[in-house]
Design an enzyme around this catalytic site. Structure first.
Site, mmCIF file in Angstrom:
data_model
loop_
_atom_site.group_PDB
_atom_site.id
_atom_site.type_symbol
_atom_site.label_atom_id
_atom_site.label_comp_id
_atom_site.label_asym_id
_atom_site.label_seq_id
_atom_site.Cartn_x
_atom_site.Cartn_y
_atom_site.Cartn_z
ATOM 1 N N SER A 241 13.542 22.927 -10.683
ATOM 2 C CA SER A 241 12.646 22.614 -11.816
ATOM 3 C C SER A 241 13.349 22.804 -13.163
ATOM 4 O O SER A 241 13.199 21.974 -14.070
ATOM 5 C CB SER A 241 11.363 23.441 -11.754
ATOM 6 O OG SER A 241 11.645 24.819 -11.653
ATOM 7 N N HIS A 271 11.068 24.357 -2.867
ATOM 8 C CA HIS A 271 11.022 25.050 -4.170
ATOM 9 C C HIS A 271 9.594 25.584 -4.366
ATOM 10 O O HIS A 271 9.078 26.308 -3.532
ATOM 11 C CB HIS A 271 11.494 24.057 -5.244
ATOM 12 C CG HIS A 271 11.723 24.621 -6.603
ATOM 13 N ND1 HIS A 271 11.920 25.953 -6.843
ATOM 14 C CD2 HIS A 271 11.774 24.022 -7.840
ATOM 15 C CE1 HIS A 271 12.100 26.158 -8.148
ATOM 16 N NE2 HIS A 271 12.004 24.986 -8.774
ATOM 17 N N HIS A 318 16.999 32.077 0.123
ATOM 18 C CA HIS A 318 17.239 31.685 -1.268
ATOM 19 C C HIS A 318 18.660 31.162 -1.404
ATOM 20 O O HIS A 318 19.563 31.622 -0.707
ATOM 21 C CB HIS A 318 17.025 32.861 -2.227
ATOM 22 C CG HIS A 318 16.785 32.421 -3.629
ATOM 23 N ND1 HIS A 318 17.809 32.199 -4.518
ATOM 24 C CD2 HIS A 318 15.637 32.110 -4.279
ATOM 25 C CE1 HIS A 318 17.289 31.783 -5.666
ATOM 26 N NE2 HIS A 318 15.981 31.721 -5.554
ATOM 27 N N ARG A 327 10.868 39.742 -7.659
ATOM 28 C CA ARG A 327 9.541 39.169 -7.969
ATOM 29 C C ARG A 327 8.600 39.400 -6.789
ATOM 30 O O ARG A 327 7.393 39.573 -6.963
ATOM 31 C CB ARG A 327 9.683 37.673 -8.289
ATOM 32 C CG ARG A 327 10.604 37.387 -9.478
ATOM 33 C CD ARG A 327 10.870 35.912 -9.661
ATOM 34 N NE ARG A 327 11.531 35.314 -8.493
ATOM 35 C CZ ARG A 327 11.781 34.024 -8.342
ATOM 36 N NH1 ARG A 327 11.425 33.166 -9.298
ATOM 37 N NH2 ARG A 327 12.381 33.561 -7.262
ATOM 38 N N ASP A 373 7.731 33.386 -3.440
ATOM 39 C CA ASP A 373 6.583 32.669 -2.878
ATOM 40 C C ASP A 373 5.970 33.361 -1.663
ATOM 41 O O ASP A 373 4.861 33.021 -1.251
ATOM 42 C CB ASP A 373 7.005 31.242 -2.503
ATOM 43 C CG ASP A 373 7.515 30.486 -3.717
ATOM 44 O OD1 ASP A 373 6.843 30.536 -4.756
ATOM 45 O OD2 ASP A 373 8.590 29.875 -3.637
HETATM 46 N N1 CMX Z 1 13.650 29.388 7.631
HETATM 47 C C1 CMX Z 1 14.393 28.677 8.512
HETATM 48 N N2 CMX Z 1 15.633 28.231 8.232
HETATM 49 C C2 CMX Z 1 16.161 28.559 7.042
HETATM 50 C C3 CMX Z 1 15.454 29.329 6.107
HETATM 51 C C4 CMX Z 1 14.142 29.743 6.434
HETATM 52 N N3 CMX Z 1 13.390 30.431 5.582
HETATM 53 N N4 CMX Z 1 16.245 29.493 5.019
HETATM 54 C C5 CMX Z 1 17.403 28.841 5.261
HETATM 55 N N5 CMX Z 1 17.338 28.273 6.472
HETATM 56 C C6 CMX Z 1 18.353 27.425 7.112
HETATM 57 C C7 CMX Z 1 18.635 26.213 6.250
HETATM 58 O O1 CMX Z 1 17.632 25.216 6.445
HETATM 59 C C8 CMX Z 1 20.016 25.826 6.722
HETATM 60 O O2 CMX Z 1 19.868 25.196 7.982
HETATM 61 P P1 CMX Z 1 20.840 23.968 8.436
HETATM 62 O O3 CMX Z 1 22.230 24.505 8.347
HETATM 63 O O4 CMX Z 1 20.379 23.670 9.828
HETATM 64 O O5 CMX Z 1 20.591 22.864 7.457
HETATM 65 C C9 CMX Z 1 20.678 27.186 6.952
HETATM 66 O O6 CMX Z 1 19.597 28.110 7.174
HETATM 67 C C10 CMX Z 1 21.529 27.673 5.806
HETATM 68 O O7 CMX Z 1 20.729 27.679 4.636
HETATM 69 P P2 CMX Z 1 21.065 28.671 3.432
HETATM 70 O O8 CMX Z 1 22.425 28.346 2.921
HETATM 71 O O9 CMX Z 1 20.801 30.073 3.841
HETATM 72 O O10 CMX Z 1 19.925 28.290 2.368
HETATM 73 P P3 CMX Z 1 19.940 27.116 1.291
HETATM 74 O O11 CMX Z 1 20.600 27.622 0.056
HETATM 75 O O12 CMX Z 1 20.436 25.848 1.858
HETATM 76 O O13 CMX Z 1 18.369 26.933 1.033
HETATM 77 C C11 CMX Z 1 16.138 27.594 0.604
HETATM 78 C C12 CMX Z 1 17.620 27.852 0.283
HETATM 79 C C13 CMX Z 1 15.279 28.460 -0.315
HETATM 80 C C14 CMX Z 1 15.812 26.113 0.338
HETATM 81 C C15 CMX Z 1 15.892 27.958 2.089
HETATM 82 O O14 CMX Z 1 16.146 29.329 2.288
HETATM 83 C C16 CMX Z 1 14.494 27.604 2.579
HETATM 84 O O15 CMX Z 1 14.274 26.461 2.995
HETATM 85 N N6 CMX Z 1 13.518 28.576 2.529
HETATM 86 C C17 CMX Z 1 12.143 28.301 2.900
HETATM 87 C C18 CMX Z 1 11.428 27.577 1.762
HETATM 88 C C19 CMX Z 1 11.189 28.488 0.585
HETATM 89 O O16 CMX Z 1 10.694 29.600 0.712
HETATM 90 N N7 CMX Z 1 11.488 27.992 -0.624
HETATM 91 C C20 CMX Z 1 11.195 28.714 -1.870
HETATM 92 C C21 CMX Z 1 12.420 29.226 -2.615
HETATM 93 C C22 CMX Z 1 12.025 29.912 -3.915
HETATM 94 C C23 CMX Z 1 11.532 28.915 -4.918
HETATM 95 O O17 CMX Z 1 12.315 28.054 -5.362
HETATM 96 O O18 CMX Z 1 10.338 28.931 -5.267
#
Ligand code: CMX
Length: 440
Positions: A241, A271, A318, A327, A373
């Site tokens: 964002s 996000h 994250h 937070r 979140d």
């Molecule tokens: N559940 C399951 N799998 C997850 C995960 C979770 N909570 N977090 C990361 N992973 C997976 C990724 O999808 C990725 O999988 P692939 O290699 O198969 O594609 C792997 O673990 C490595 O990811 P990462 O490097 O640890 O995390 P990223 O930096 O790529 O992504 C984020 C970060 C937040 C998008 C991810 O942790 C996620 O999808 N979390 C759940 C959604 C969420 O809570 N988002 C809110 C974030 C805060 C905000 O912006 O408001």
């Protein structure tokens, strides 16, 4: 599947497999200062932006102009008889790079009250959307309808001097922040409360008045809104964002257009939309298991099932943080103080005990800890706000504080249009074979 789609699927799968191989063998190879893996994997770890308002540390979490969340809670002015920081104070800190006095905060409340009038056509535009529309879509549409009020766009059309960009950005930012609670509350009352709207209360602070217009008079909910609006405001510049707002603003799109772009990004489930996904996921878990407070064993199985079905566990992980999000901790402390026996909060705390070791055991997730979140929805539900599709709008109103303060700084510092270089996989292959150069 339609043949044309099948053809695309096969082509994309082939390329995805090739990229995987390339990164396995050459991922650490440098293009200029960065590695090939960073180029392919979301630019992680590449420092390429300036965002003056806050800085994220992977271990300590966010600091706003050097101040951590506990420090903000200890130092920012509060409402009369309140304990939580007023977001007006955080905005002053981000904008002016100084701690606000009580008078600064009161002036900010008054400034935003004076600027808070929302023209009728904005409400009419929102009313034109079907009631089934997602609240984030209504929010972005409301912001776009408000763009007719942009001083920046009007002055630019007249022929504005570059040195004045910041000033009209400042005016638009103040107007937008002042008006967003009204628009958000209108969407909430239209969609969930029978279109019965509540007039603003000029005696209240920005977040307290927002709570009032939403229809929540409980002092606890007002305090929650003050904390919520403060801690969701900013998370340095690279999150979707903030980055989208900054990027679109760099084309001199006015603050309304820039903010709408940021909000479209916030509406993504990886996000800001994760806050609705968390509560949806917990409600589904409670329903499937037939209990309000599932046991750690039941949660463990449910998490494993979620992962096995190819979904993420919302609220966990994250891109930058490598510890529990401060937070999350601030909200957990609020819950322990105001609602220690709330069943949904108890479930959130049980999930916090259960999920990290499971995610850790997968070996690929860089951060198994909860983010902002994972907790927010449980606190809102406690006060009766169960309409979880609305939660990201609350996040959006708060995020305006950070991204608008940053946008004012972007124009004040004369930052240019943002335009990073991209490459094709074809070029990468030729480069690896020594047949082409990648320009740095
Ligand atoms: N559940 C399951 N799998 C997850 C995960 C979770 N909570 N977090 C990361 N992973 C997976 C990724 O999808 C990725 O999988 P692939 O290699 O198969 O594609 C792997 O673990 C490595 O990811 P990462 O490097 O640890 O995390 P990223 O930096 O790529 O992504 C984020 C970060 C937040 C998008 C991810 O942790 C996620 O999808 N979390 C759940 C959604 C969420 O809570 N988002 C809110 C974030 C805060 C905000 O912006 O408001």
């Amino acid at each position: 599947m339609e043949a044309y789609k099948e053809k695309f699927k096969a082509t994309a799968e082939k390329e995805a497999a090739e990229i995987k191989e390339i990164l396995k063998d050459h991922g650490t190879k440098k293009i200029g200062e960065v590695s090939l893996s960073q180029v392919y994997q979301g630019m992680r770890g590449i420092t390429g932006l300036v965002s003056e308002t806050s800085l994220l540390d992977s271990q300590d979490g966010i600091r706003f102009r050097g101040k951590s969340i506990p420090e903000l809670q200890a130092t920012l002015p509060t409402a009369k008889n309140g304990h939580e920081p007023l977001p007006e104070g955080l905005f002053h800190l981000m904008l002016m790079n100084e701690l606000p006095t009580q008078a600064d905060v009161e002036e900010m409340t008054a400034r935003w009250q004076r600027r808070s009038h929302v023209p009728t056509h904005v409400f009419n535009t929102i009313d034109a959307l079907p009631l089934s529309t997602h609240p984030m879509t209504m929010f972005v549409v409301g912001v776009m309808a408000l763009q007719t009020q942009s001083s920046f766009a009007k002055e630019y059309a007249k022929g504005m001097n570059k040195k004045d960009y910041w000033e009209y950005t400042f005016d638009d930012a103040m107007d937008l922040i002042a008006r967003l609670p009204r628009i958000a509350a209108y969407i909430y009352r239209r969609k969930y409360k029978n279109n019965e709207h509540i007039q603003p209360n000029g005696m209240l602070d920005w977040a307290g008045n927002f709570a009032h217009m939403l229809g929540y008079e409980d002092e606890g909910f007002k305090e929650l809104m003050r904390l919520y609006m403060t801690i969701h405001a900013d998370h340095e510049g690279g999150n979707v964002s903030a980055h989208a707002t900054h990027l679109v603003g760099s084309a001199l799109s006015d603050p309304y257009l820039s903010f709408a772009a940021g909000m479209n990004g916030l509406a993504g489930p990886l996000h800001g939309l994760a806050n609705q996904e968390v509560i949806k996921w917990i409600f589904e878990m409670q329903e499937t298991l037939g209990t309000e407070v599932p046991s750690p064993e039941q949660i463990t199985q449910y998490v494993k099932d979620t992962l096995a079905s190819g979904k993420v566990v919302p609220g966990y992980g994250h891109a930058v943080l490598r510890k529990t999000d401060p937070r999350f901790t601030a909200q957990m402390e609020f819950g322990k103080k105001h609602m220690p026996k709330d069943p949904l909060c108890l479930t959130v705390w049980n999930i916090y005990e259960t999920v990290p070791p499971i995610l850790q055991s997968l070996g690929k997730i860089k951060n198994p800890w909860p983010n902002v979140d994972a907790h927010s929805g449980a606190l809102l539900v406690h006060y009766g706000m169960v309409e979880y599709e609305f939660y990201t709008v609350l996040f959006g109103v708060s995020r305006a504080l950070g991204v608008m303060a940053s946008l004012i700084w972007d124009r004040a510092l004369g930052f240019p249009i943002e335009r990073p270089k991209s490459i094709t996989t074809q070029l990468v292959k030729e480069w690896l074979e020594g047949k082409a150069e990648i320009w740095e």
